[in-house]
Scaffold this motif. Sequence first.
Motif, short mmCIF file in Angstrom:
data_model
loop_
_atom_site.label_atom_id
_atom_site.label_comp_id
_atom_site.label_asym_id
_atom_site.label_seq_id
_atom_site.Cartn_x
_atom_site.Cartn_y
_atom_site.Cartn_z
N ALA A 1 8.57 11.13 -8.04
CA ALA A 1 8.33 12.69 -7.68
C ALA A 1 9.45 13.52 -8.49
CB ALA A 1 8.81 12.83 -6.15
N ASP B 1 -8.30 4.86 -7.58
CA ASP B 1 -7.15 4.97 -8.16
C ASP B 1 -7.60 5.60 -9.80
OD1 ASP B 1 -5.58 4.70 -5.98
OD2 ASP B 1 -4.76 2.59 -6.77
N VAL C 1 1.05 -1.27 -0.29
CA VAL C 1 0.02 -0.03 0.02
C VAL C 1 0.82 1.43 -0.01
CG1 VAL C 1 -1.61 1.60 1.43
CG2 VAL C 1 -2.01 -1.11 1.36
N ASP D 1 13.79 9.58 -3.45
CA ASP D 1 14.25 11.15 -3.04
C ASP D 1 14.03 11.18 -1.30
OD1 ASP D 1 10.92 12.30 -2.66
OD2 ASP D 1 11.33 10.55 -4.00
N LEU D 2 13.41 10.26 -0.82
CA LEU D 2 12.93 10.08 0.67
C LEU D 2 14.10 9.50 1.26
CD1 LEU D 2 9.30 9.45 0.88
CD2 LEU D 2 10.35 11.49 0.59
N SER E 1 3.19 2.39 -1.91
CA SER E 1 4.53 2.57 -2.53
C SER E 1 4.57 3.19 -3.82
CB SER E 1 4.97 0.98 -2.96
OG SER E 1 4.12 0.28 -3.81
N GLY E 2 3.53 3.50 -4.63
CA GLY E 2 3.53 4.29 -5.64
C GLY E 2 3.04 3.60 -6.98
N LYS E 3 2.34 2.65 -6.75
CA LYS E 3 1.95 2.06 -7.88
C LYS E 3 0.96 2.97 -8.95
CE LYS E 3 -0.19 -0.88 -5.10
NZ LYS E 3 0.30 -0.50 -3.85
N THR E 4 0.01 3.63 -8.33
CA THR E 4 -0.72 4.70 -9.40
C THR E 4 0.09 5.73 -9.74
OG1 THR E 4 -2.55 4.13 -7.89
CG2 THR E 4 -2.86 6.12 -9.27
N ALA E 5 1.15 6.11 -9.05
CA ALA E 5 2.15 7.08 -9.59
C ALA E 5 2.81 6.61 -10.84
CB ALA E 5 2.88 7.66 -8.34
N1 LIG Z 1 8.27 11.71 -1.92
C1 LIG Z 1 7.65 10.91 -3.04
N2 LIG Z 1 6.24 10.60 -3.01
C2 LIG Z 1 6.06 9.72 -4.02
C3 LIG Z 1 6.58 9.17 -4.95
N3 LIG Z 1 5.82 8.35 -5.56
C4 LIG Z 1 4.87 8.46 -5.16
N4 LIG Z 1 4.65 9.09 -4.15
C5 LIG Z 1 3.41 9.91 -3.04
O1 LIG Z 1 3.03 8.39 -2.28
C6 LIG Z 1 1.77 8.37 -2.07
C7 LIG Z 1 1.25 6.95 -2.54
O2 LIG Z 1 1.32 6.83 -3.79
P1 LIG Z 1 0.53 5.94 -4.78
O3 LIG Z 1 0.72 6.05 -6.20
O4 LIG Z 1 -1.02 6.33 -4.50
O5 LIG Z 1 0.49 4.55 -4.18
P2 LIG Z 1 0.04 3.20 -4.66
O6 LIG Z 1 1.01 2.07 -4.31
O7 LIG Z 1 -0.92 3.49 -5.71
O8 LIG Z 1 -0.99 3.09 -3.29
P3 LIG Z 1 -2.32 1.97 -3.07
O9 LIG Z 1 -3.06 1.94 -4.48
O10 LIG Z 1 -3.16 2.70 -2.07
O11 LIG Z 1 -1.92 0.79 -2.66
C8 LIG Z 1 1.02 9.53 -2.87
O12 LIG Z 1 1.09 10.63 -2.15
C9 LIG Z 1 2.39 9.90 -4.01
O13 LIG Z 1 2.29 11.30 -4.18
C10 LIG Z 1 8.12 9.50 -4.92
O14 LIG Z 1 8.69 9.12 -5.86
N5 LIG Z 1 8.66 10.43 -4.24
#
Ligand SMILES: Nc1nc2c(ncn2[C@@H]2O[C@H](COP(=O)(O)OP(=O)(O)OP(=O)(O)O)[C@@H](O)[C@H]2O)c(=O)[nH]1
Length: 236
Positions: free
Chosen positions: A208, A72, A39, A177-178, A41-45
Amino acid sequence: MLVDHDETVPHTHPEPGVDPHPPLPVLDRAVRVGIGGPVGSGKTALVAALCRALSTELRLAVVTNDIYTTEDADFLKRAGVLDPQRIMAVETGCCPHTAIRDDISANLDAVEELEQRLGPLDLVLVESGGDNLTATFSKGLIDQQIFVVDVAGGDKVPRKGGPGVTASDLLVINKTDLAPLVGADLSVMDRDARARRGDLPTIFLSIAQDKQATPVADWIRHLVAHSRGHAHALAR
Ligand SMILES: Nc1nc2c(ncn2[C@@H]2O[C@H](COP(=O)(O)OP(=O)(O)OP(=O)(O)O)[C@@H](O)[C@H]2O)c(=O)[nH]1
Ligand SMILES: [Mg+2]
């Protein structure tokens, strides 16, 4: 170790000249790529970044999975990274891995509906709901899978293994970046990913900072070229 634009961030690749993909059969349909991982980790990003990078050169559609919402898919539509007609949400109502591994019918229906509605496609991205390190996609649903973890989960994550880390076709370690903020040592993650994955590729990424997830988009370009039977057309 090959190093990309940021010299502090390790990038693991197969040896130069080694084809990054095992031979895929030539497909007469879109390549289906599953994107899984914990959850947040950035999948949707990553999906959004790949849409930015690839939607003008590939015929692309996206299926998202959420347990209780269409969050999403709604995010991707609002972000304007892809024509909303090309995005479908599956509301799993159950553990995310069930819908991508055990009973894949809702996801298969979504992929087929997109193909019928849009005509021939080159690539379908299927994002799993956020899950744990045991989640994997059924090969009946996808052709290749990307597993996304992030550095904020701690630099121990690659060492903990699990099929996503050890056997995914591509491991993405996101949010580099984090790393300084959370005290994650990227060289430890690099070492452990290599130990767990052997020759399978790992990419360190900060979506990011790289809004087109360039190395992952390149990996997908190669994959699609393979599936079309012209593996070297896009090779660089
Ligand atoms: N600092 C930083 N934040 C990021 C990066 N990629 C994604 N995020 C942030 O991380 C958070 C979660 O990103 P999502 O893409 O929603 O993650 P996900 O894996 O799709 O989440 P679920 O579908 O809920 O499991 C968001 O607030 C993004 O903006 C990154 O490279 N750096
Ligand atoms: Mg998501």
